[in-house]
Enzyme design. Structure first.
Site, short mmCIF file in Angstrom:
data_model
loop_
_atom_site.label_atom_id
_atom_site.label_comp_id
_atom_site.label_asym_id
_atom_site.label_seq_id
_atom_site.Cartn_x
_atom_site.Cartn_y
_atom_site.Cartn_z
N GLU A 19 0.07 115.55 31.38
CA GLU A 19 -0.55 114.22 31.54
C GLU A 19 0.49 113.13 31.32
O GLU A 19 0.28 112.21 30.54
CB GLU A 19 -1.73 114.07 30.58
CG GLU A 19 -2.85 115.06 30.84
CD GLU A 19 -4.07 114.83 29.97
OE1 GLU A 19 -3.90 114.37 28.82
OE2 GLU A 19 -5.18 115.09 30.43
N GLU A 35 -4.57 109.20 34.90
CA GLU A 35 -5.74 109.46 34.05
C GLU A 35 -6.40 108.13 33.66
O GLU A 35 -5.72 107.14 33.37
CB GLU A 35 -5.32 110.22 32.80
CG GLU A 35 -6.49 110.65 31.93
CD GLU A 35 -6.04 111.23 30.61
OE1 GLU A 35 -6.91 111.61 29.81
OE2 GLU A 35 -4.82 111.31 30.37
N CYS A 37 -7.86 107.35 30.98
CA CYS A 37 -7.43 106.97 29.63
C CYS A 37 -6.05 106.32 29.63
O CYS A 37 -5.78 105.43 28.82
CB CYS A 37 -7.42 108.19 28.71
SG CYS A 37 -9.06 108.87 28.37
N CYS A 103 -12.61 112.81 27.00
CA CYS A 103 -12.03 111.59 26.46
C CYS A 103 -12.34 110.38 27.33
O CYS A 103 -12.53 109.27 26.80
CB CYS A 103 -10.52 111.75 26.28
SG CYS A 103 -9.64 112.21 27.80
N CYS A 104 -12.40 110.55 28.65
CA CYS A 104 -12.55 109.39 29.53
C CYS A 104 -13.89 108.68 29.37
O CYS A 104 -13.92 107.44 29.27
CB CYS A 104 -12.33 109.80 30.99
SG CYS A 104 -10.64 110.40 31.30
#
Length: 386
Positions: A19, A35, A37, A103-104
């Site tokens: 990532e 991503e 995030c 997490c997103c």
């Protein structure tokens, strides 16, 4: 990061592996990780860099991420999410309701609640305005309290009206960020450039009269004695402009992106007459028409233009294309999509002519088989795992 590893949507992190970032100028579109995030982190980081320096270039970057790479991560219905945010798709990407590593969704929800924090800042008694959002804010400075009401249809419209109401009349500076995209620079580096200059500069009035402005650090500063009821009118040019990437960005060579205000646009298949994207090209200098469509995608500005299409036999024909804000793609199902559009036929990809293979479809089970083909039946059943 901003000069070699930033996507035009404000997304960062080209690689799913780890990532993370790849080498300089590795900004692939189809496999872009970006991503959700990471785009949020891009806002957080640049906001803190702004607080440390007072330079509006950092706000330019976090505004770009906010209006493009962050909100693309959540559906308009609010219940589906992108983990990665590619800048090109053949229809294989779709938002998901949840992830094993979720997490997103949580990051998006807490981020949206924090957006008011990035609108204003203070330095002594001065007030800095970084984002243009219809709202009312109560701001505490060193020696005063100031209420500022913004009235605007930004980002669809470039006019922003501020009504200033300080508790105490006094002299201080109001500093309004003039985004780089309103001038010569999509981002504050040479990673991206506009193919044309804005048709007109920004304008600024105080109580209906052109204001005396000091420009610097990305701000238009008006210093005066402010009193309750003062009205400031800022108008930013909202030209549709094409963007070119640095020559070292291999995947963007021969392509141009489309920007209006802070918003990046894309072509999505269902807005095109033949449902295809990759066989279209839009030459530099093409004129676009902007129109607000209140019934489309919860109400968005769309762009239309006369473009070109390359056919499977190599010929070219005129077509009309329609672009939507990148952040709103994939809200009507999976489809072709591209942010970077070829500017000439040699960079476009013609849709191949239909063949027996392309027309073939897989059945869930054999539907009708003649009695003289038992071997074929057996082989099909074996091949399909029956």
């Amino acid at each position: 990061m901003a000069s070699r590893k930033l996507y035009i949507t404000g997304g960062i992190g080209s690689r799913a592996q780890g990532e993370g970032f790849g080498p300089d100028y590795e900004l692939h579109n189809h496999t872009a990780y970006c991503e959700t995030c990471a785009a949020i982190a891009n806002v957080y980081w640049n906001y803190r860099m702004f607080l440390a320096t007072g330079d509006a270039k950092y706000a330019d970057v976090y505004e770009r991420a906010l209006y493009n790479g962050v909100i693309s991560g959540v559906s308009l219905s609010g219940d589906k999410f992108f983990y990665d945010n590619p800048l090109e798709s053949m229809g294989q990407h779709e938002r998901q309701r949840w992830f094993g590593c979720a997490c997103c969704p949580g990051n998006v929800t807490r981020f949206m609640a924090s957006v008011p924090n990035y609108m204003y800042a203070t330095q002594g008694d001065d007030v800095l305005v970084n984002l243009f959002i219809q709202s009312s804010a109560e701001i505490a400075t060193d020696n005063n309290n100031v209420t500022i009401a913004q009235t605007t249809d930004y980002p669809w419209d470039g006019k922003v009206t501020f009504t200033i109401t300080p508790d105490n009349e006094g002299e201080w500076a109001l500093r309004l960020r003039i985004p780089g995209w309103a001038g010569e620079s999509p981002v504050p580096t040479d990673l991206y450039t506009f193919t044309s200059a804005p048709k007109q500069p920004y304008t600024l009035k105080v109580n209906g009269t052109s204001a005396r402005v000091l420009d610097g650090d990305g701000y238009a500063t008006v210093r005066r004695t402010w009193k309750a009821g003062d009205v400031v009118e800022l108008e930013l040019p909202m030209d549709v402009r094409q963007v070119r990437a640095h020559e070292n960005v291999a995947d963007d060579r021969g392509k141009l992106a489309i920007q209006r205000g802070p918003v990046m646009f894309c072509l999505e298949g269902r807005d095109q007459a033949d449902s295809t994207v990759f066989d279209k090209f839009i030459p530099e200098g093409t004129a676009f028409t902007a129109a607000y469509e209140p019934e489309l995608l919860n109400g968005v500005m769309t762009l239309s233009a006369n473009a070109k299409q390359i056919l499977s036999d190599g010929t070219v024909k005129d077509v009309e294309v329609k672009a939507i804000p990148y952040s709103t793609w994939n809200n009507r199902g999976a489809d072709q999509m591209a942010v970077w559009i070829p500017e000439a036929a040699e960079y476009a990809r013609a849709t191949p002519a239909p063949t027996v293979a392309s027309r073939a479809r897989m059945f869930s089970e054999p539907t009708s088989l003649t009695s003289d083909a038992p071997a074929a039946t057996s082989n099909l059943q074996w091949a399909w795992g029956y």
